[in-house]
Motif scaffolding. Structure first.
Motif: not given
Lengths: 564, 253
Positions: A15, A18, A24, A189, B18-20, B231, B236
């Motif tokens: 999790r 993800n 990023s 959730k 670190a910035v997208k 992506r 689940k």
């Protein structure tokens, strides 16, 4: 106490992997990313730890190598506590009722009709490995109505209940003492609504804090609470424990930010107060009772909260200072010169940084040793404006010799690494075996005296030695939210030891009482601090609290043996 | 007497790693209104130059150089806070410079400033060209050692270790020389407050492309910039049966 279903470590890691954060960074050049690997935190369970760092308020997301079954039962470590015989022992009829209410097979972990010991352990044990209950039944409702039906049944049948969120609490409030039935909110959730004009978020109690924050991030907002356990803790648990955390200095406490609450009382009544108004002077403000009640009068199932704009410009500086007097001066100057952009002022002593360095293997930002360290964060809307202010401040504190040395994060990676020096202390303190933690509010001028007195005490009684393995105590470290006069006293030990406990308690509480502080600033009472509430509240106040408890939970089924 | 080292370290201001990055609406490039920092590989270059001095090598002067908009000054100040002695900033607001243009510019800087060692990042993390160091070596006709993971200097002999597939390669050459840096070369330091303040007083010369007689004309045209395909989110399953069903559905069972 904020806590969630402790699923298998592997599942949990999935999790975490993800989250947006990871996605990023993956988009950036793999090579550049690994350039910083050596700088990043290298705990044993590395991938999990980077995604969810650990402030004092938080646990590591998983401790895969450790088996919960080695933790002592709470009932054994607290021999004076006896199971209340009024409470019903669960029968197969009860289990059948719950199954009918919940429907889905995966909504219940039933240790009565089958052996589910290993599944139950994750819900019975707390992450500090200090507390371990013996429940054989975990219920995971997915709607407020289910919670209501379950609670009413429990109340009618005198079944003791332990509400549970992300199970990241620090005072043993989120796990049962005996066989209390766990009601875990992890399946509730859903984000119910978000208004990006007012910034008001309405969500289920079981939403994980980090997920709520990521969701808000996409809309340019931020959750007004941030703490180390954010990857695991749930917002319902945060509210039930009135969690403080890292953004309190800037955004204030949940008592101000929470606009409405939906909760279920033991008799099944749904407290439907999901108000979305900042102003509502109509009658008693009952929701406030649930904020910080630790599940003793009802279960929070939903929340409406006002969220501030996310700041696009964030700067972090890390200083070394020679004395606590200088720390106070620096704090005063920071408030004066940084004012509206100051978002964190954190204090760390030299010992805490050495321990972090030893446990994590990460290099400290400053080369020389200093008696104290501070971390300052500014956040605002305009980089140039903030930088100018920060630079003026830095020049001032250097020029006036308030700070001895310091560094400023030049990029996001350094910014994260500087925060890790603060957030990593909690995990570092228990890295070598165990930790005795105290979370205290103390008037600022005397704040650090406690650590010095405590360290002196351990030096004199011969229980502490940094090298000698036969001594239980490794070191005494102090750190905390200077901005909120909130100190964390951590006694890092090689093992949990009754002798150490006896020296510390009630000594710490007496010390704090004499200075009119609070024995629990943001961690709550739970099981650990229950006997000591008298050090911070008068008999009158405790009686009044007792009346509230009796009013809403006349049978005392809610999170028994704890709180008051 | 050992050769004095006169080092040039070119640094580039890029979007923070670190910035997208996000592609702009016109699909001509990425949104630049985000946090910028020094290219991480260039940090390694500065750090290595400063370490040479700290190792008591005969470093006469470390010159940090950047070409780009006015804000590039910030990273030159950072370079100076990390230990560079002075900076040159070629202010260029309008056009983006390509590797060859930069290499030609650096050649002029090397000549005018009498440099005998240039340490560059192997690539910048924005365009990932990995060309400037090599082109500069060609233009100057100097030996080059790219992707250095270790640098030793003894007299005028440089020994550079580089990580290659399946092992390491060791190169040796005489000064003057071009070195480009790779990840494991060192761990860049934080800029300390006293050094940040000192850096404010270090000389920083502003120049233009014309001062070096370089036009910086573009030879490449960016046709289109697009985001990688989104992506696919994971799902689940509720229980083991659900998982088996899903696996069957995907043809994995």
């Amino acid at each position: 106490m904020p806590s969630i279903n402790r699923c298998l470590p592997a599942v949990r890691r999935l999790r975490i992997a993800n989250t947006n954060f990871q996605q990023s960074s993956q988009l950036r050049i793999q090579a550049a990313r690994s350039a910083y690997q050596p700088l990043q935190r290298r705990w044993q369970h590395s991938e999990a730890a980077t995604a969810s760092s650990n402030a004092d308020e938080g646990p590591p997301p998983s401790r895969s190598g450790l088996s919960q079954s080695k933790i002592k039962y709470t009932a054994e470590s607290y021999p004076d506590l006896k199971r209340d015989s009024r409470f019903k022992e669960i029968t197969s009829d009860d289990v059948k009722f719950f199954k009918d209410v919940l429907g889905a097979d995966n909504a219940i972990i039933d240790g009565y009709s089958q052996d589910a010991t290993s599944d139950l352990e994750a819900y019975n044990a707390d992450w500090m490995r200090k507390y371990r209950g013996q429940t054989r039944l975990v219920l995971k409702p997915d709607s407020t109505e289910q919670v209501s039906k379950i609670l009413k049944y429990c109340n009618d049948n005198l079944i003791a209940v332990n509400p549970q969120g992300g199970n990241t609490g620090l005072v043993g409030g989120s796990v049962p003492v005996f066989d209390e039935t766990i009601i875990n909110l992890g399946r509730m959730k859903n984000i119910r609504s978000f208004d990006d004009v007012s910034g008001i978020l309405v969500a289920d109690a079981g939403v994980v804090l980090e997920e709520a924050d990521n969701y808000l991030g996409e809309h340019g907002y931020v959750f007004p609470l941030d703490l180390g356990a954010k990857g695991t803790c749930q917002i319902g648990g945060n509210i039930a424990t009135n969690a403080g955390g890292l953004r309190l200095l800037r955004y204030g406490s949940l008592h101000g930010n929470v606009l409405g609450i939906e909760a279920v009382l033991p008799d099944g009544t749904i407290v439907d107060d999901l108000c979305k108004l900042r102003k509502n002077n109509t009658g008693y403000d009952l929701k406030q009772l649930f904020i910080g009640a630790e599940g003793t009068i009802g279960i929070v199932t939903g929340v409406s909260i006002i969220c501030p704009q996310r700041s696009p410009a964030v700067n972090v500086a890390y200083f070394g200072l020679e004395s606590y007097e200088k720390v106070q001066e620096a704090f005063k100057e920071a408030k004066k010169q940084l004012q509206e952009i100051l978002s964190a002022f954190e204090l760390m002593d030299s010992q805490s940084q050495k321990l972090y360095n030893k446990a994590s293997g990460n290099k400290l930002p400053l080369e020389n040793d200093h008696a104290f360290y501070c971390l300052i964060e500014t956040s605002g809307s305009n980089t140039d404006h903030d930088s100018e202010k920060l630079n003026a401040f830095l020049e001032h504190v250097m020029g006036e010799e308030i700070v001895e040395d310091g560094v400023v994060a030049e990029n996001e990676t350094q910014l994260k690494n500087l925060w890790a020096c603060r957030e990593g202390i909690s995990e570092a303190s228990q890295h070598f075996g165990g930790v005795y933690k105290y979370d205290l509010s103390i008037p600022l001028p005397q704040l650090y005296d406690l650590i010095e007195d405590c360290r002196k005490m351990f030096q004199e009684n011969g229980l502490m030695d940094p090298e000698d393995e036969s001594k239980p105590v490794l070191d005494v470290v102090g750190y905390g939210h200077m901005g909120d006069a909130n100190l964390h006293l951590n006694v890092a030990t090689r093992r949990y030891d009754k002798q150490v406990e006896k020296v510390l308690e009630p000594w710490v509480f007496e010390w704090v009482k004499e200075r009119h502080g609070s024995i629990s600033a943001e961690h709550g009472l739970g099981l650990a601090k229950k006997p000591f509430i008298g050090y911070s509240r008068s008999d009158n106040m405790i009686n009044l609290m007792g009346q509230i408890k009796k009013l809403y939970d006349p049978n005392g089924i809610m999170n028994p043996y704890k709180y008051i | 007497m050992a050769t004095k080292l006169r080092i040039l370290v070119p640094v580039k201001r890029v979007i923070d790693y670190a910035v997208k990055p996000r592609v702009n609406k016109a699909q001509t490039g990425v949104e630049t209104n985000v946090k910028h920092s020094m290219n991480p590989f260039d940090e390694l270059s500065i750090e290595e130059a400063v370490r040479l001095r700290e190792k008591k090598k005969p470093v006469e002067d470390i010159l940090a150089f950047s070409a780009g908009p006015a804000k590039s000054q910030d990273i030159l100040r950072t370079a100076m806070a990390m230990g560079a002695d002075r900076g040159i900033h070629v202010v260029e607001e309008k056009q983006e410079l390509e590797p060859l243009g930069v290499a030609k510019l650096l050649k002029k800087v090397v000549e005018q400033e009498d440099r005998n060692l240039v340490i560059l990042g192997k690539q910048s993390i924005d365009d990932d060209a990995n060309q400037t160091g090599q082109m500069l070596a060609g233009l100057l006709n100097w030996p080059q050692a790219t992707q250095a993971s270790q640098v030793e200097i003894d007299g005028d002999t440089c020994t550079v270790t580089r990580e290659v597939d399946g092992g390491v390669e060791t190169l040796r050459a005489k000064l003057p020389m071009i070195i480009t840096t790779d990840l494991r070369l060192n761990e860049p330091r934080y800029a300390s407050l006293p050094n940040i303040m000192k850096a404010k007083k270090k000389p920083l010369d502003k120049k233009t492309l014309a001062d070096f007689g370089v036009d910086g004309e573009k030879r490449l045209k960016t046709v289109k910039v697009t985001e990688p395909p989104a992506r696919q989110g994971g799902g689940k399953v509720e229980d083991v049966d659900g998982m088996i069903g899903k696996l069957k559905e995907l043809g994995a069972l």
